[in-house]
Structures are given as C-alpha cells and as structure tokens.
Design an enzyme around this catalytic site. Structure first.
Site, PDB file in Angstrom:
ATOM      1  N   LYS A  22       0.828  -1.218   0.000  1.00 28.26           N
ATOM      2  CA  LYS A  22       0.000   0.000   0.000  1.00 28.26           C
ATOM      3  C   LYS A  22       0.854   1.257   0.000  1.00 28.26           C
ATOM      4  O   LYS A  22       0.633   2.178  -0.788  1.00 28.26           O
ATOM      5  CB  LYS A  22      -0.918  -0.010   1.226  1.00 28.26           C
ATOM      6  CG  LYS A  22      -1.613   1.318   1.528  1.00 28.26           C
ATOM      7  CD  LYS A  22      -2.442   1.193   2.792  1.00 28.26           C
ATOM      8  CE  LYS A  22      -3.098   2.526   3.172  1.00 28.26           C
ATOM      9  NZ  LYS A  22      -2.174   3.432   3.857  1.00 28.26           N
ATOM     10  N   ASN A  23       1.847   1.313   0.891  1.00 23.92           N
ATOM     11  CA  ASN A  23       2.624   2.543   1.037  1.00 23.92           C
ATOM     12  C   ASN A  23       3.505   2.830  -0.172  1.00 23.92           C
ATOM     13  O   ASN A  23       3.882   3.968  -0.409  1.00 23.92           O
ATOM     14  CB  ASN A  23       3.472   2.483   2.315  1.00 23.92           C
ATOM     15  CG  ASN A  23       2.620   2.552   3.563  1.00 23.92           C
ATOM     16  OD1 ASN A  23       1.475   2.994   3.531  1.00 23.92           O
ATOM     17  ND2 ASN A  23       3.161   2.106   4.679  1.00 23.92           N
ATOM     18  N   ARG A  97      -4.991  10.535   3.067  1.00 28.85           N
ATOM     19  CA  ARG A  97      -3.738  11.209   3.395  1.00 28.85           C
ATOM     20  C   ARG A  97      -2.712  11.103   2.266  1.00 28.85           C
ATOM     21  O   ARG A  97      -1.952  12.031   2.009  1.00 28.85           O
ATOM     22  CB  ARG A  97      -3.154  10.634   4.687  1.00 28.85           C
ATOM     23  CG  ARG A  97      -1.905  11.385   5.109  1.00 28.85           C
ATOM     24  CD  ARG A  97      -1.402  11.026   6.487  1.00 28.85           C
ATOM     25  NE  ARG A  97      -0.260  11.854   6.812  1.00 28.85           N
ATOM     26  CZ  ARG A  97      -0.322  13.088   7.257  1.00 28.85           C
ATOM     27  NH1 ARG A  97      -1.489  13.653   7.448  1.00 28.85           N
ATOM     28  NH2 ARG A  97       0.763  13.785   7.517  1.00 28.85           N
ATOM     29  N   ASP A 121      -5.379   7.920   9.014  1.00 29.06           N
ATOM     30  CA  ASP A 121      -5.548   7.350  10.342  1.00 29.06           C
ATOM     31  C   ASP A 121      -5.580   8.412  11.423  1.00 29.06           C
ATOM     32  O   ASP A 121      -4.900   9.436  11.325  1.00 29.06           O
ATOM     33  CB  ASP A 121      -4.382   6.397  10.662  1.00 29.06           C
ATOM     34  CG  ASP A 121      -4.469   5.105   9.878  1.00 29.06           C
ATOM     35  OD1 ASP A 121      -5.600   4.702   9.570  1.00 29.06           O
ATOM     36  OD2 ASP A 121      -3.427   4.525   9.584  1.00 29.06           O
ATOM     37  N   ASP A 322       4.409   0.677  11.788  1.00 24.65           N
ATOM     38  CA  ASP A 322       3.158   0.028  11.386  1.00 24.65           C
ATOM     39  C   ASP A 322       3.019  -1.391  11.925  1.00 24.65           C
ATOM     40  O   ASP A 322       1.928  -1.970  11.855  1.00 24.65           O
ATOM     41  CB  ASP A 322       3.041   0.000   9.862  1.00 24.65           C
ATOM     42  CG  ASP A 322       2.692   1.364   9.281  1.00 24.65           C
ATOM     43  OD1 ASP A 322       2.253   2.233  10.051  1.00 24.65           O
ATOM     44  OD2 ASP A 322       2.863   1.552   8.069  1.00 24.65           O
ATOM     45  N   MET A 344       7.157   7.377  17.289  1.00 20.45           N
ATOM     46  CA  MET A 344       6.894   8.254  16.159  1.00 20.45           C
ATOM     47  C   MET A 344       5.476   8.816  16.105  1.00 20.45           C
ATOM     48  O   MET A 344       5.225   9.798  15.415  1.00 20.45           O
ATOM     49  CB  MET A 344       7.233   7.509  14.852  1.00 20.45           C
ATOM     50  CG  MET A 344       8.715   7.163  14.756  1.00 20.45           C
ATOM     51  SD  MET A 344       9.159   6.074  13.372  1.00 20.45           S
ATOM     52  CE  MET A 344       8.835   7.135  11.966  1.00 20.45           C
TER      53      MET A 344
END
Length: 437
Positions: A22-23, A97, A121, A322, A344
C-alpha cells in the site's frame, strides 16, 4: 456499516500470498503525473485507499485502463487542473492522506498544486512541514487558506523550480517522495540529506530512473538529483507489503498455526524477521518464502544484561511503526514480558484498552509506551465487541479475535479494508471462522 463476526480459537493452515505494498503504491500512482506517456503498474492491491487515489487520478484527467487484476496502465496527457479547485476534490482529497503526494508531481509538471488538508488514520499529529519546506526550498511559493483548510504551492513569478541543497527536519517517507518527484524536473542539482530510505522510496526512485530521471544515492539518506527536461513512460511492479507479511507472522503465532507466506522479497524486509524471532517466533527462509511452523509456545528474549526486551519504532532501517500493534498483540500470549515503545506517533497505543477487555495483561505507561505481561497461551483472550480505530490497530484486533475464545464482533471494519485486500475471504481460505455481516 459492515462488521466482522469472528469465532476464534481455530488453528489455521495453508499458504498466503501477500498483497502489493500500500505505502509504495500511493507514491507510484502519484508519479504517473510526471509524464504524458503511458505508465503500467502491476501488483496493485485492491484496497480502499488505493482505489480512492485511482479515482482521484481519473477525475484529474488521467486515462486509467485496467489490464487485469492488479494491473493498470495510466496516461496523464490531458490533466484538468481546474478539478483541484472543485468541491469534489476538496472532499475526496481530504479523505485520503496519501493524496498529499500529488502535489510534488503537479508542481513540477504544471507549475502549481492545491490540496485540502488530508485525512487518514487518527494516530496523532502528522505534520506536513517537511513537504512544504522542501517545495519552498526548490523555489515554490506556499499559501494556506485557514478557513478552508486548503494548501497551495505555485511557481514564484513563473520561474521554474531550482535545484538546491536541503537538510530535511525529519526523514519523512511521504515528504521525501514528494520532494523527489518535484526535484526530478527542477533545473540543476538537488541534494536531499536526511532523506527517507525505505524500500518503497527506493522503488519510487528506481522507477523514476527508468523514466529518465537522474538520481544518485538510492537506498541511502543522501539523494542527489540532477533535473531533466522530461520523463518517459515505463513499467513497474510493486513489492509485496511488508506490513501484511508481519501481520501474517503474528497471526500464525497467536493461533498456533502452520503457515507459509509466499514471495515475500526477503531482501526488502530489513530487521522485521529478526524482531519476530526475538519474540520467540520460529520462522524459516525457504527460497523467497517465509515458513512458520505451528508453535504451542514462544518465549520473549531478554537483553544481554537480563533486562526486559524493548521493541521500538524508528525510521528505516529501523523497525517500522506500522508493525508495533502486531508485536504488542503477539506479546499478550508469549512467555515473558515486553516493553513496546511507540516513538513516532502519540496515539497509536490507545487501542490497548480493547485488548485489556479481552483479558490481556497490559499496562499503558503513557501515550508512547506499554508493558505487556505475556500469558504463555495458558489463559486465552476472550471474545468481545470492539471497534477498529485505524488500519494497523484494526488488524491487530482482528488477530486477537481470531486467537480468542468465543465470539468477537469488530465494528468500523472500513478502516481495515483501507489497507488489507479481501481480508475475510483470504482468512477463510486458511481456515478462519470469519464472516462479514
């Protein structure tokens, strides 16, 4: 709204093929705007966030052709910049986002870009300063309409972007991607220090090089980019999703299951396998697969001085934030104790109250740290009703429910669907008792 109904306690077995990352895809899709020639992308996951970005590209004027499952061709030869000022874009862009990464390509190619304050998120404050400071360093003019929550960047008096040296305040993955995509068409040389160097960012840079960009230092935190006049089309295959791979490892451990995760791209997993091994999970490299044997118990290691193990997140090549929610859930049924330190983001551990309701022994020390006392699979978690607050907490709760005794119901599963393709169908294929209702 749909819910997942889960009856936990089943042992699972079989093979899993991880979806595309996804990223990575969110970056790669934005990069198609940098050329007017066709760009073919393979292994695109069928998930909400990615599909939403593809829809935005279509509304922007990009020609979108679906060749096969996960295989698309994009051509950005008729971009409608007026769309960026519409109410529809303000609504659609704000819901995703990843849409922020449209700004770098649009600025570089068309001299301006506008973006509503993006969503995503609810995991704490996620600043965009790195993105915009990078654009300003390249010579763009920045503006922000407070009442509208609308950002804009434009070329200053029509002057082209100019390469420069910049030291990023933080090694932001999306920020680095955005700046790189702007810099490849800027005049002269751009040097980016403290750049993110995640495999997905490396993939973006390699794709841009195939398109004709000149980028040195790929894989390091120092990128040197020599701007070019134009880029051409290319083909690109997306890596498997390392977050999903880690999720399947956690699922196998929690359900005492034997699973094989296929074609994981071991070379791009970094420290992920070693972190899971520190939690006592057995996993083997078989060619490019991960084999996880069924384990009745797994024991958390200690540091060499005998102190409690701490797992914390850090920019690559550190452990990805994640997967901290997965690590936390795994620890609830391990032998031993673990400190999870989420550095983070400040709100990602707030889902632990739901695990405590299920019987987990967790002390939330503060918004960033939680201590987990493992129960060694002697006292299983209890099924309950809960709601998914974000993608990663959602999959962690789903894993907890699949291991728990009794029935669980998870609400707000749209959050899970944002990041995991057909998760219920794929889980049923390996023996899970899960239905979407």
């Amino acid at each position: 709204m749909s819910v997942f109904e889960i009856r936990g306690g089943n042992r699972l077995s079989g093979e899993i093929i991880p979806q595309g990352a996804k990223n990575e895809v969110l970056q790669i899709l934005c990069a198609v705007l940098l050329t007017t020639e066709p760009v073919r992308i393979k292994n695109i996951p069928d998930i909400r966030d990615v599909n939403r970005l593809i829809e935005i590209l279509g509304d922007l004027g990009v020609k979108v052709q679906k060749n096969a499952k996960g295989d698309y061709t994009f051509q950005a030869d008729d971009i409608q910049m007026d769309y960026l000022q519409t109410k529809e874009f303000k609504k659609d862009g704000a819901a995703l986002r990843g849409s922020i990464m449209l700004m770098g390509p649009l600025l570089a190619k068309y001299g301006k870009a506008y973006m509503p304050k993006p969503g995503g998120d609810k995991i704490g404050r996620r600043r965009l300063d790195t993105h915009f400071q990078g654009f300003i360093n390249l010579g763009a003019k920045y503006r922000f309409e407070e009442g509208e929550d609308f950002y804009g960047v434009e070329l200053e008096n029509g002057k082209p972007l100019q390469g420069t040296y910049m030291l990023l305040e933080e090694a932001s993955v999306t920020g680095t991607a955005n700046i790189v995509m702007a810099a490849v068409l800027a005049k002269g040389k751009t040097t980016i220090y403290n750049a993110a160097c995640e495999p997905y960012l490396q993939q973006l840079c390699k794709m841009l090089v195939r398109m004709g960009a000149k980028i040195e230092g790929i894989g390091s935190n120092l990128l040197i980019i020599e701007g070019v006049e134009e880029l051409s089309g290319t083909e690109h295959t997306v890596l498997p999703d390392m977050i999903e791979i880690g999720s399947w490892i956690g699922l196998a451990a929690m359900t005492k299951s034997e699973l094989t995760i296929k074609d994981v791209s071991w070379d791009n997993l970094g420290v992920i396998p070693d972190v899971f091994r520190k939690l006592g999970i057995q996993l083997e490299k078989q060619n490019d697969d991960i084999y996880i044997p069924a384990q009745e118990h797994y024991k958390i290691q200690k540091f060499m001085d005998g102190s409690i193990l701490t797992v914390s997140d850090a920019p690559w090549p550190g452990f990805t934030p994640d997967l901290l929610s997965i690590v936390l859930v795994i620890a609830t049924q391990a032998k031993g104790s673990l400190l999870v330190h989420q550095k983070m983001f400040e709100s990602r551990l707030f889902f632990v109250d739901k695990l405590i309701d299920m019987g987990a022994q967790i002390i939330l020390c503060d918004p960033h740290r939680a201590t987990v006392i493992g129960q060694n699979h002697e006292t299983p978690l209890r099924g309950t009703t809960m709601s998914s607050p974000d993608i990663r907490a959602g999959i962690a709760l789903l894993i907890a429910a699949l291991s728990a005794k009794g029935k669980s119901i998870i609400h707000n599963i749209e959050q899970i669907d944002r990041g995991y393709e057909q998760i219920d169908t794929r889980l049923r294929a390996i023996g899970a008792d899960i239905v979407r209702a």
